[in-house]
Design an enzyme around this catalytic site. Structure first.
Site, PDB file in Angstrom:
ATOM      1  N   HIS A 146      42.236  43.605  35.775  1.00 25.51           N
ATOM      2  CA  HIS A 146      41.206  44.109  34.763  1.00 25.51           C
ATOM      3  C   HIS A 146      42.062  45.275  34.000  1.00 25.51           C
ATOM      4  O   HIS A 146      42.505  46.154  34.783  1.00 25.51           O
ATOM      5  CB  HIS A 146      39.951  44.758  35.705  1.00 25.51           C
ATOM      6  CG  HIS A 146      39.097  45.556  34.768  1.00 25.51           C
ATOM      7  ND1 HIS A 146      38.783  45.387  33.304  1.00 25.51           N
ATOM      8  CD2 HIS A 146      38.910  47.130  34.811  1.00 25.51           C
ATOM      9  CE1 HIS A 146      38.165  46.486  32.898  1.00 25.51           C
ATOM     10  NE2 HIS A 146      38.120  47.261  33.876  1.00 25.51           N
TER      11      HIS A 146
ATOM     12  N   GLU B  13      36.148  49.958  40.838  1.00 26.57           N
ATOM     13  CA  GLU B  13      35.664  48.763  40.009  1.00 26.57           C
ATOM     14  C   GLU B  13      35.777  47.383  40.987  1.00 26.57           C
ATOM     15  O   GLU B  13      35.636  46.487  40.324  1.00 26.57           O
ATOM     16  CB  GLU B  13      36.144  48.434  38.693  1.00 26.57           C
ATOM     17  CG  GLU B  13      35.741  49.749  37.822  1.00 26.57           C
ATOM     18  CD  GLU B  13      36.269  49.386  36.373  1.00 26.57           C
ATOM     19  OE1 GLU B  13      35.480  48.782  35.559  1.00 26.57           O
ATOM     20  OE2 GLU B  13      37.430  49.696  36.027  1.00 26.57           O
TER      21      GLU B  13
ATOM     22  N   ASN C  89      42.497  48.042  37.134  1.00 25.79           N
ATOM     23  CA  ASN C  89      42.705  47.677  38.574  1.00 25.79           C
ATOM     24  C   ASN C  89      43.077  46.181  38.708  1.00 25.79           C
ATOM     25  O   ASN C  89      42.605  45.332  37.892  1.00 25.79           O
ATOM     26  CB  ASN C  89      41.334  48.028  39.314  1.00 25.79           C
ATOM     27  CG  ASN C  89      40.239  47.933  38.279  1.00 25.79           C
ATOM     28  OD1 ASN C  89      39.515  46.994  38.021  1.00 25.79           O
ATOM     29  ND2 ASN C  89      39.751  49.289  37.840  1.00 25.79           N
TER      30      ASN C  89
ATOM     31  N   THR D 116      41.800  54.066  43.611  1.00 22.90           N
ATOM     32  CA  THR D 116      41.387  54.680  42.539  1.00 22.90           C
ATOM     33  C   THR D 116      42.078  55.829  42.035  1.00 22.90           C
ATOM     34  O   THR D 116      43.035  56.522  42.730  1.00 22.90           O
ATOM     35  CB  THR D 116      39.880  55.248  42.566  1.00 22.90           C
ATOM     36  OG1 THR D 116      39.296  55.642  41.432  1.00 22.90           O
ATOM     37  CG2 THR D 116      39.694  56.257  43.862  1.00 22.90           C
TER      38      THR D 116
HETATM   39 ZN    ZN Z   1      37.678  49.610  33.428  1.00 18.91          ZN
END
Ligand code: ZN
Length: 346
Positions: free
Chosen positions: A171, A152, A106, A121
């Protein structure tokens, strides 16, 4: 002119010889109109307000308390559209380099005092569209966007809250770096200049992804580190420049971890740079505004890999062990052949 502009409106403008780049600042473009405009810009066919506005943040700063109609307008502005395209572009690069798997990874970009754009998501990072993006406040509440924001996001927001310089976060789960994260190891230092200058790496302990506790443990490290290995999970980075720079940390870290592993397999001790050579790189790092816990240390305290890579072992397995195992196998084989020959002689 009406406020909502469709692709047909833009085609009309082109037919009439008008410049579709000169739309009013408050014009809202439908998704297909935005794509159309983007294609025209890409071809160099148009210039004007809509083009320049794309790279310019709004004169008025927005925050989570701004009226929802204003936030919605901001979210649909050419400026935010440009950022959403950047998120898609970085997503494609993460996926193309196999830094993400399934719907993993993300990315987010700070767009106000306490608001951020982020990826949705349950969507592969390689196949996102600008209209998939979400706007959230710093508590993770979704303010705009049709798709649900990443689970997240709290980690990204906690980084931004704790590190005011963080304008973007990224990430993902790149395999070599994640291998170090699984082993709980910060890669050894003093080997490659790019890594020393652009990345400052630490390991955060494992917690369930998406929980506030996980975000907290990462945020505890972002004062002096811009790239955090999340134990048994992946990596998260932040940048004080832009989202592409946050992504570059991933490329640099992943290439470095791969190189360190290759070096470890060559069976020769790594030739590391000297503390003075590292000091030169840290000076460049400091001038670029990149944090590092080693800034200000004396030369004799640098390149101390005992401190910077606790427990790392880059040695090949002792020869004795390897040959003992092989010898036992070889002995068995010789014994079996000998038995056969003896049996035939009988
Ligand atoms: Zn992750």
């Amino acid at each position: 002119m009406k406020n909502v502009i469709s692709v047909r409106d833009l085609e009309d403008m082109v037919r009439k010889g008008q410049n579709p780049g000169n739309l009013p600042a408050d014009a809202i473009l439908t998704p297909s109109a935005r794509d159309f405009l983007h294609d025209l810009e890409g071809n160099g066919a148009i210039t004007g307000a809509a083009v320049t506005e794309k790279s310019q943040p709004p004169a008025k700063a927005f925050n989570s308390k701004s009226p929802s109609a204003e936030l919605e307008k901001f979210f649909n502005s050419p400026y935010c559209h440009g950022l959403k395209e950047q998120l898609c572009d970085i997503g494609r690069r993460l996926w193309g380099r196999a830094y993400v798997d399934g719907n993993g990874g993300n990315i987010s970009i700070r767009v106000g005092e306490d608001i951020a754009l982020c990826t949705p998501t349950l969507v592969s990072k390689g196949f996102m569209k600008p209209e998939d993006m979400c706007l959230v406040d710093f508590e993770g509440n979704q303010l705009c966007g049709v798709k649900k924001r990443t689970s997240e996001i709290l980690m990204h927001l906690q980084i931004m809250k704790r590190q005011p310089k963080a304008v973007a976060t990224c990430h993902c789960h790149p395999p070599y770096s994640t291998g170090f994260a699984v082993a709980g190891l910060v890669p050894p230092t003093c080997m490659i200049p790019e890594y020393e200058v652009f990345a400052s790496v630490a390991v955060a302990p494992y917690r369930t992804p998406g929980t506030p506790e996980m975000g907290q443990l990462v945020a505890d490290l972002v004062d002096k580190h811009n790239t955090i290995l999340m134990a048994n999970h992946g990596v998260v980075s932040w940048s004080h420049n832009n989202v592409e720079d946050a992504y570059f940390k991933m490329e640099i870290l992943e290439a470095y971890c791969r190189t360190v592993l290759v070096t470890a397999q060559l069976g020769k001790p790594a030739q590391t740079m000297t503390p003075a050579q590292l000091q030169d790189l840290l000076k460049i790092k400091q001038s670029l505004g990149i944090p590092d816990p080693r800034h200000g240390l004396k030369e004799c305290e640098l390149c101390d890999n005992d401190e910077w890579r606790p427990g790392v072992s880059c040695a090949v397995p002792p020869k004795q062990e390897a040959t003992t195992g092989l010898d036992a196998e070889a002995e068995k084989a010789v014994q079996a052949i000998t038995d056969q020959i003896l049996a035939q002689m009988k």
